[in-house]
Design a protein around this motif. Structure first.
Motif, short mmCIF file in Angstrom:
data_model
loop_
_atom_site.label_atom_id
_atom_site.label_comp_id
_atom_site.label_asym_id
_atom_site.label_seq_id
_atom_site.Cartn_x
_atom_site.Cartn_y
_atom_site.Cartn_z
N SER A 1 -2.06 0.14 1.41
CA SER A 1 -1.09 1.15 1.84
C SER A 1 0.30 0.56 1.82
N ARG A 2 1.28 1.45 1.68
CA ARG A 2 2.68 1.04 1.77
C ARG A 2 3.50 2.22 2.25
N ARG A 3 4.60 1.94 2.88
CA ARG A 3 5.43 3.00 3.44
C ARG A 3 6.42 3.48 2.40
N TYR A 4 6.58 4.81 2.30
CA TYR A 4 7.59 5.44 1.46
C TYR A 4 8.32 6.46 2.32
N GLY A 5 9.55 6.13 2.72
CA GLY A 5 10.28 7.00 3.64
C GLY A 5 9.55 7.08 4.97
N HIS A 6 9.25 8.29 5.41
CA HIS A 6 8.55 8.49 6.68
C HIS A 6 7.04 8.53 6.51
N GLN A 7 6.56 8.38 5.29
CA GLN A 7 5.14 8.52 5.05
C GLN A 7 4.52 7.19 4.64
N VAL A 8 3.19 7.11 4.83
CA VAL A 8 2.42 5.98 4.33
C VAL A 8 1.57 6.48 3.18
N LEU A 9 1.71 5.85 2.02
CA LEU A 9 0.94 6.21 0.84
C LEU A 9 -0.21 5.23 0.67
N TYR A 10 -1.37 5.76 0.33
CA TYR A 10 -2.58 4.95 0.13
C TYR A 10 -2.96 4.98 -1.35
N GLU A 11 -3.46 3.86 -1.84
CA GLU A 11 -4.00 3.81 -3.19
C GLU A 11 -5.16 2.82 -3.23
N ARG A 12 -6.00 2.98 -4.23
CA ARG A 12 -7.20 2.17 -4.32
C ARG A 12 -6.90 0.75 -4.77
N THR A 13 -7.62 -0.22 -4.21
CA THR A 13 -7.59 -1.58 -4.69
C THR A 13 -8.50 -1.69 -5.91
N PRO A 14 -8.49 -2.82 -6.63
CA PRO A 14 -9.43 -2.97 -7.75
C PRO A 14 -10.89 -2.73 -7.35
#
Length: 327
Positions: A305-318
Motif C-alpha cells: 500500500s501507499r498513500r496518494y493524497g487522502h487515500q491509501v491505494l493497494y496493489e498486489r505484490t509479486p
C-alpha cells in the motif's frame, strides 16, 4: 493542425497529475451528443438513459462545438491533485461573469449557425445569469450522470495516475508523454498535441503543466486552457475498455477455498491500484469488510500500500499476482 506548449526549466519542475470530477462531468455531457465517442460507454449510457432524458442539456451542447473553442470556465484545471466536485463547482460559481461572457462568445464564434439564434442572444445578454444557469446545469449533470458512478471512475483514474507516476520515475518525462497519448510529442522544449482541429500556442511561463487522465475524453487528447487558467493536457485514461465490466466470475475456485470467497475477490479485483471505497463499490461489499480483508492480505505479503493524497491505494505484490493470476 497542432497545439504547442512551450516550457522552460521551471515549468518542468512544476508538472503534476490531477483528477477533476468537473472535467469528467462536462466531458460526459459531450459524449451524450457525439455517438462516435460512445463505444466504450454503452453500459453507462444504458444506466443513465432515463436520468439524461430529464436534463435540458442543449445550452451546454450549444457551447461544445465539434472542434474549436469550448469554454474553459466549464472545467478549469484543478489547483490540487484530489479536489472534490463541490470545491470545483464553487470555484466556477465565483468566476467573474465578464470572463464567462468572453469565453461563451469565443465558443459561439466557432458555431456560426448559432450567432443569430435566440439562445446566443440570451446567453450573452446577462452573463451573470448565464454563468449561474450553466453552473446549475453542470451540477445537475454531475448528480444524475457521474456521481452515482464516481467511485468506479475515480478508481480507474487513480490507477492511471499511479501507473504513470511509476513510469515517469522509470523512463523520464519525454518518453512518458508518448505513452500518455500517441498524439503527444516532445521536441526541444516544446510539447505538441498533434491532429487537433485548431492551431494554437502557449508559453507556460513558469506555471508548469497539469496532466489529467479522463474516462470520457477518448479518442481525443485535449490541451490548452487560456489565462487565467492553469495550462493542462487531458488524455485518455488507461483501461477504459474494461471500465464497465463487472469483476464477477474472475476469482479461481481454488483461491476462494484457500482465502475465502470475499478475500479472494478483493485480491483478484486489484488488477490496478485501488482504494477501499472503490473496491467496496466494485464488489458490493461494506467498506469496513473490504478494509479488514485488505489488512489481512497486506499482512500476508500479498498486497502493498501507499498513500496518494487522502487515500491509501493497494496493489498486489509479486506473490499476490502469482496467486490471483495463475499460469
Amino acid at each position: 493542425m497542432s497545439f504547442h506548449l512551450h516550457f522552460d526549466e521551471s515549468d518542468l519542475l512544476r508538472c503534476r497529475f490531477a483528477l477533476s470530477p468537473l472535467w469528467e462531468t462536462q466531458s460526459a455531457v459531450r459524449v451524450l451528443a457525439r455517438p462516435g465517442q460512445q463505444g466504450y460507454h454503452l453500459p453507462w449510457l444504458r444506466r443513465i438513459r432515463e436520468a439524461a432524458a430529464g436534463l435540458p442539456l442543449e445550452p451546454l451542447w450549444l457551447l461544445m462545438p465539434d472542434g474549436g473553442h469550448s469554454p474553459d470556465f466549464f472545467s478549469p484545471p484543478p489547483v490540487g491533485p484530489l479536489v472534490s466536485f463541490e470545491e470545483e463547482i464553487a470555484a466556477v460559481r465565483a468566476i467573474d461573469p465578464e470572463l464567462a461572457r468572453q469565453d461563451i462568445e469565443a465558443s459561439l464564434r466557432d458555431r456560426p449557425e448559432a450567432w443569430s439564434s435566440a439562445a446566443r442572444q440570451e446567453l450573452l445578454a446577462d452573463p451573470a445569469r448565464s454563468l449561474r444557469e450553466l453552473t446549475d446545469l453542470l451540477e445537475r449533470a454531475w448528480r444524475a450522470l457521474v456521481e452515482p458512478h464516481w467511485p468506479r471512475l475515480r478508481a480507474l483514474l487513480e490507477a492511471d495516475v499511479a501507473y504513470h507516476s511509476r513510469r515517469l520515475a522509470a523512463v523520464g518525462f519525454e518518453r512518458l508523454l508518448g505513452e500518455l497519448s500517441p498524439r503527444l510529442s516532445w521536441a526541444g522544449s516544446t510539447l505538441t498535441i498533434n491532429d487537433t482541429k485548431t492551431r494554437h500556442s502557449r508559453v507556460l511561463g513558469g506555471q508548469g503543466l497539469v496532466l489529467m487522465p479522463s474516462v470520457f475524453v477518448w479518442p481525443a487528447t485535449v490541451g490548452g486552457f487560456e489565462d487565467p487558467w492553469l495550462p493542462a493536457v487531458v488524455y485518455p485514461a488507461r483501461g477504459i475498455g474494461g471500465l464497465w465490466t463487472d469483476p464477477g466470475g474472475t476469482t479461481p475456485d481454488a483461491l476462494a477455498r484457500l482465502l475465502g470467497r470475499a478475500r479472494a475477490d478483493v485480491l483478484c479485483a486489484l488488477d490496478e491500484p485501488a482504494g477501499t471505497s472503490a473496491l467496496a463499490h466494485r464488489l458490493g461489499l461494506a467498506p469496513s469488510s473490504v478494509s479488514e480483508h485488505l489488512s489481512v492480505l497486506r499482512a500476508a505479503g500479498l498486497l502493498t500500500s501507499r498513500r496518494y493524497g487522502h487515500q491509501v491505494l493497494y496493489e498486489r505484490t509479486p506473490l499476490g499476482i502469482a496467486l490471483a493470476v495463475p499460469e
